[in-house]
Structure formats: structure tokens, C-alpha cells
Design a protein around this motif. Structure first.
Motif, PDB file in Angstrom:
ATOM      1  N   ARG A 140      36.627   8.220 -38.702  1.00 56.49           N
ATOM      2  CA  ARG A 140      35.809   7.170 -39.302  1.00 56.49           C
ATOM      3  C   ARG A 140      35.667   6.107 -38.235  1.00 56.49           C
ATOM      4  O   ARG A 140      36.651   5.558 -37.742  1.00 56.49           O
ATOM      5  N   LEU A 141      34.439   5.821 -37.825  1.00 57.36           N
ATOM      6  CA  LEU A 141      34.191   4.902 -36.717  1.00 57.36           C
ATOM      7  C   LEU A 141      33.599   3.599 -37.233  1.00 57.36           C
ATOM      8  O   LEU A 141      32.609   3.595 -37.970  1.00 57.36           O
ATOM      9  N   MET A 142      34.203   2.488 -36.815  1.00 58.46           N
ATOM     10  CA  MET A 142      33.675   1.155 -37.087  1.00 58.46           C
ATOM     11  C   MET A 142      33.251   0.575 -35.731  1.00 58.46           C
ATOM     12  O   MET A 142      34.101   0.206 -34.918  1.00 58.46           O
ATOM     13  N   ILE A 143      31.956   0.539 -35.471  1.00 57.43           N
ATOM     14  CA  ILE A 143      31.450   0.116 -34.166  1.00 57.43           C
ATOM     15  C   ILE A 143      31.086  -1.361 -34.238  1.00 57.43           C
ATOM     16  O   ILE A 143      30.257  -1.780 -35.045  1.00 57.43           O
ATOM     17  N   CYS A 144      31.732  -2.149 -33.387  1.00 57.38           N
ATOM     18  CA  CYS A 144      31.635  -3.604 -33.459  1.00 57.38           C
ATOM     19  C   CYS A 144      31.073  -4.154 -32.149  1.00 57.38           C
ATOM     20  O   CYS A 144      31.579  -3.843 -31.073  1.00 57.38           O
ATOM     21  N   SER A 145      30.041  -4.984 -32.244  1.00 62.61           N
ATOM     22  CA  SER A 145      29.474  -5.613 -31.066  1.00 62.61           C
ATOM     23  C   SER A 145      28.688  -6.839 -31.502  1.00 62.61           C
ATOM     24  O   SER A 145      28.701  -7.209 -32.681  1.00 62.61           O
ATOM     25  N   GLY A 146      27.987  -7.451 -30.543  1.00 58.27           N
ATOM     26  CA  GLY A 146      27.208  -8.644 -30.832  1.00 58.27           C
ATOM     27  C   GLY A 146      25.732  -8.402 -30.624  1.00 58.27           C
ATOM     28  O   GLY A 146      25.098  -7.661 -31.369  1.00 58.27           O
ATOM     29  N   LYS A 147      25.172  -8.975 -29.554  1.00 53.68           N
ATOM     30  CA  LYS A 147      23.719  -8.903 -29.332  1.00 53.68           C
ATOM     31  C   LYS A 147      23.209  -7.481 -29.142  1.00 53.68           C
ATOM     32  O   LYS A 147      22.056  -7.195 -29.434  1.00 53.68           O
ATOM     33  N   THR A 148      24.038  -6.581 -28.625  1.00 51.15           N
ATOM     34  CA  THR A 148      23.566  -5.217 -28.364  1.00 51.15           C
ATOM     35  C   THR A 148      23.715  -4.298 -29.585  1.00 51.15           C
ATOM     36  O   THR A 148      23.357  -3.118 -29.501  1.00 51.15           O
ATOM     37  N   LEU A 149      24.221  -4.819 -30.709  1.00 53.22           N
ATOM     38  CA  LEU A 149      24.459  -3.960 -31.866  1.00 53.22           C
ATOM     39  C   LEU A 149      23.195  -3.252 -32.366  1.00 53.22           C
ATOM     40  O   LEU A 149      23.247  -2.056 -32.670  1.00 53.22           O
ATOM     41  N   PRO A 150      22.023  -3.934 -32.457  1.00 50.47           N
ATOM     42  CA  PRO A 150      20.820  -3.203 -32.892  1.00 50.47           C
ATOM     43  C   PRO A 150      20.478  -2.028 -31.972  1.00 50.47           C
ATOM     44  O   PRO A 150      20.048  -0.968 -32.449  1.00 50.47           O
ATOM     45  N   PHE A 151      20.652  -2.218 -30.665  1.00 45.55           N
ATOM     46  CA  PHE A 151      20.406  -1.131 -29.718  1.00 45.55           C
ATOM     47  C   PHE A 151      21.376   0.021 -29.957  1.00 45.55           C
ATOM     48  O   PHE A 151      20.985   1.203 -29.935  1.00 45.55           O
ATOM     49  N   ILE A 152      22.645  -0.293 -30.184  1.00 44.72           N
ATOM     50  CA  ILE A 152      23.652   0.742 -30.437  1.00 44.72           C
ATOM     51  C   ILE A 152      23.329   1.495 -31.724  1.00 44.72           C
ATOM     52  O   ILE A 152      23.398   2.727 -31.780  1.00 44.72           O
ATOM     53  N   GLN A 153      22.951   0.753 -32.765  1.00 44.03           N
ATOM     54  CA  GLN A 153      22.597   1.396 -34.032  1.00 44.03           C
ATOM     55  C   GLN A 153      21.410   2.341 -33.865  1.00 44.03           C
ATOM     56  O   GLN A 153      21.422   3.469 -34.380  1.00 44.03           O
ATOM     57  N   ALA A 154      20.383   1.888 -33.140  1.00 42.70           N
ATOM     58  CA  ALA A 154      19.208   2.732 -32.924  1.00 42.70           C
ATOM     59  C   ALA A 154      19.569   3.970 -32.120  1.00 42.70           C
ATOM     60  O   ALA A 154      19.055   5.069 -32.379  1.00 42.70           O
TER      61      ALA A 154
END
Length: 396
Positions: A45-59
Motif C-alpha cells: 500500500r503506497l502513500m505518495i507524498c509531495s508538494g508542487k510536483t504531486l499533480p505531475f506524479i499523479q498523472a
């Protein structure tokens, strides 16, 4: 691989924290996350945490989000790293000391509070381990919460800031990083980074997201259908202003097609922007004949992995950059240029000096996948250890 479930079927829960300073941390973390999901699709189960780059990571991970439930693959916005604060002058790629110190002071003012917030999150979400590239906040929080922490990077901010700050100013970062349980020093790491842990981490090479062969072929056919042009992947990051870039004479070379990121406000008959929302820039790097970049780890990793000669704009004040370039010595064709030299750079002359003799695409792709898989195997061994600890604690 050994199973990572307890008798009640609970998955191993990993908090994966990704610095949002630039996109290099994001792209190399995405490469590892994809490999983890490829080889162990039902373990975590992965909880991916970031800031400004989070939308890019999600996409970038959208196809996996469609396959897995939100309980299996979740994303969370959180405080990240200060990074560097670059100078505002035309063509400047060096940090601005005064503005950086002010930003660092503000960052440190909330440092302890952010650590406690993340500790509460780790406990509330019952994380079994934390991976960080390479924010100190979740590392210190993991220590408070009593879970394993893993750092994966070619540097820590403690070392990176060493040329800008006094040791007493760096003390909170040192305290956080020394609480690491494991540290994976990536290619180009300073030898001093190995002090954080004394484990048996495997040696690693540069790696990147896997290019998609059909998409690379499509790009080449679209941009250079008759093979008469030189495709140049131009990546100087988000910090360069348009006025500085407009002053480069290389745009006037009719023998080239220049591939630039969507944020670069450049116009010309031979300049092509990567489409807005396109996440897989490694495909454009793979299509190129030459890469021009700052010495950021992500793009350098693509050049090495994809076998592309490299022209690098040097930054003298960053230890991270010097170590990355040192890792290229004798191993990959590259040319170092100052800003003034870049303004007058001749692409064809540079290419003639940077021949990729003996490079094998098939061998390089295999090495890229092997490197990522070795890191994932190492992570899984740590996950097994974390599971053993959890099982022991819950048996009482």
C-alpha cells in the motif's frame, strides 16, 4: 519474493516522500515506483507524498491508479524541501546567497512543526516504513513514530547546503538525516553521504524511466521524418528566464530541431515544445541525438541510460553538480560549457567531439532495468524486516 502480508491480510504500507524541488526527484522516484508495482503488484500500500510536483506524479501513475483502489495507491500533498533559490540575473543558474538564507530561515521556522505533523500522519496511517528522496522531515518523523526510514538520493540537503551555511545552521538537518535507518547513495554521491548509515547497500548506476519504443519512433517520425535534422533535447529547468534563453545563437541553426519543455516560452521554426500535460519526457530524450542540460541528476541519468552525448551548463557553487559530473568522467561523452560558451555553442561541432562509440541500446536498456530492480529488491528486504518487527510487536 517472500510475502509481505500478515495473517489478517494487511499490506505493507510505505510512505514515499518526494522532494518537489525540480522534477528530477519526481522522475527517478516514478521510475522506482513503477518497478515496485511491476514486480510486486500485490504486496504494498503506497502513500505518495509531495508538494508542487504531486499533480505531475499523479498523472505519471494514472494507469496504476486506475488499476488499484485509492486504499492501495494514494497521493497526499505535504510540505517538502526548500531546495535552492537561484539568482535573478539573466542567464543565472547559480544560487542567490541572500535570498537562499532568508528562505532557509523561514523553512527552519516551521521545521519542527512539520516533523510532528508527519509523525502524527505516519502513526495515523499505520505506515510500516518511510522512503524519502530526500526530504529530512519524514525521516525525523519516522524516528518519532518508531518506523524504518530509507533515504534514496545522490545527496542530502545537509551536504548540498554545506557551501552556503554555517554548521550550526545545518544542525537540524544533520540531526534529521542521522536518524536514517538505511541510505542508498545513487551514482554521483559524495563519499561523505555514506556516513548516514553503514548498511550493505548495493552499488547503483544512473537510471531513468523506461522509454516506450513505439512512442520514441513516433516522435522521430514526426520531428525528423527524412532523417536530415539533428534532434536536440534542451533542458535547462524551470529557473531560466526567457530573455536569457532568447540570446542563444544555437536557435538559428537550420540543421537542428530543438525540443524544449512546455514551460519554456520560446518560439522559432525549429523549436518544438513538449505538449502540455505530456509526462513521459524520457521519450523525447530517447528520440534526440544530443542533450543540452544543467547537471541535474535526472536528465544526466537519461543521457547516460539512453546513450545520448551531453552538453552540460556548469554551476560552480553546487557540490551536488560537481559530484554528478565526476561520475561521468571516463564513462560517458560529455562537454562542459559556461553560460557564455553556451550562447555561442555550435551543435554540429559539439556532436563531432562527442561520439558514442561502442554504445549498445539493448545492453543499456537491460542495465537500466537491472539497476532499478536491484534497488527494489533492496527495498523489499527492508520491508520484510519492517514486517517482522510489526509482527513481533502485535504478537503481545
Amino acid at each position: 519474493m517472500r510475502g509481505a502480508r500478515e495473517a489478517n491480510g494487511r499490506l505493507t504500507t510505505i510512505g514515499y516522500y518526494i522532494s518537489d524541488y525540480g522534477y528530477g526527484h519526481a522522475t527517478r522516484s516514478i521510475a522506482l515506483i513503477r518497478t515496485l508495482l511491476l514486480y510486486s503488484p500485490w504486496r504494498y500500500r503506497l502513500m505518495i507524498c509531495s508538494g508542487k510536483t504531486l499533480p505531475f506524479i499523479q498523472a505519471s501513475l494514472a494507469e496504476y491508479s486506475a488499476e488499484y483502489s485509492p486504499e492501495r495507491l494514494a497521493f497526499r500533498s505535504c510540505s517538502s524541501d526548500l531546495g535552492y533559490v537561484l539568482g535573478g540575473g539573466i542567464g543565472s543558474v547559480e544560487p542567490d546567497q541572500e535570498r537562499f538564507e532568508l528562505g532557509y530561515e523561514q523553512y527552519m521556522a516551521g521545521f519542527s512543526a512539520e516533523i510532528m505533523r508527519e509523525a502524527d500522519f505516519i502513526l495515523g496511517e499505520r505506515l510500516d516504513m518511510v522512503i524519502s528522496d530526500i526530504s529530512p522531515i519524514p525521516i525525523a518523523a519516522a524516528a518519532i513514530a518508531g518506523v524504518k526510514s530509507v533515504g534514496i538520493s545522490n545527496f542530502t540537503w545537509h551536504t548540498a547546503y554545506g557551501t552556503f551555511l554555517q554548521q550550526e545552521q545545518l544542525a537540524p538537518l544533520h540531526l534529521a538525516y542521522e536518524q536514517l535507518d538505511y541510505f542508498m547513495p545513487l551514482a554521483g554521491s559524495d563519499l561523505g553521504e555514506r556516513k548516514w548509515t553503514m548498511g550493505s547497500e548495493p552499488e547503483t548506476d544512473f537510471y531513468c524511466r523506461t522509454p516506450q519504443a513505439a512512442e520514441v519512433q513516433r516522435i522521430v517520425q514526426e520531428l525528423n521524418p527524412d532523417g536530415s535534422k539533428t534532434l536536440v533535447y534542451f533542458s535547462l529547468g524551470m529557473g531560466m528566464d526567457t530573455e536569457a534563453l532568447d540570446s542563444l545563437s544555437l536557435w538559428n541553426d537550420p540543421s537542428c530541431v530543438f525540443i524544449v519543455s512546455e514551460n519554456m516560452q520560446l518560439r522559432g521554426p525549429n523549436i518544438v515544445q513538449i505538449p502540455q500535460g505530456y509526462t513521459e519526457s524520457q521519450n523525447y530524450a530517447a528520440a534526440a541525438d544530443l542533450i543540452i542540460s544543467k547537471p541535474g541528476w535526472g536528465v544526466v541519468g537519461e543521457a547516460v541510460t539512453l546513450g545520448k552525448p551531453l552538453v552540460v551548463l556548469v554551476r560552480t557553487s553546487m557540490l551536488e553538480d560537481r559530484n554528478t559530473l565526476q561520475a561521468l568522467q571516463g564513462k560517458h561523452p560529455h562537454m562542459l560549457v559556461t553560460w557564455q560558451a553556451l550562447r555561442e555553442l555550435g551543435v554540429q561541432q559539439s556532436l563531432s567531439q562527442l561520439a558514442m562509440a561502442g554504445w549498445s541500446p539493448r545492453a543499456s536498456i537491460a542495465r537500466n532495468e537491472r539497476c532499478k530492480y536491484q534497488i527494489i529488491q533492496w527495498i523489499e528486504r527492508i520491508a520484510d524486516e519492517a514486517n517482522a518487527i510489526r509482527s513481533y510487536r502485535t504478537s503481545f
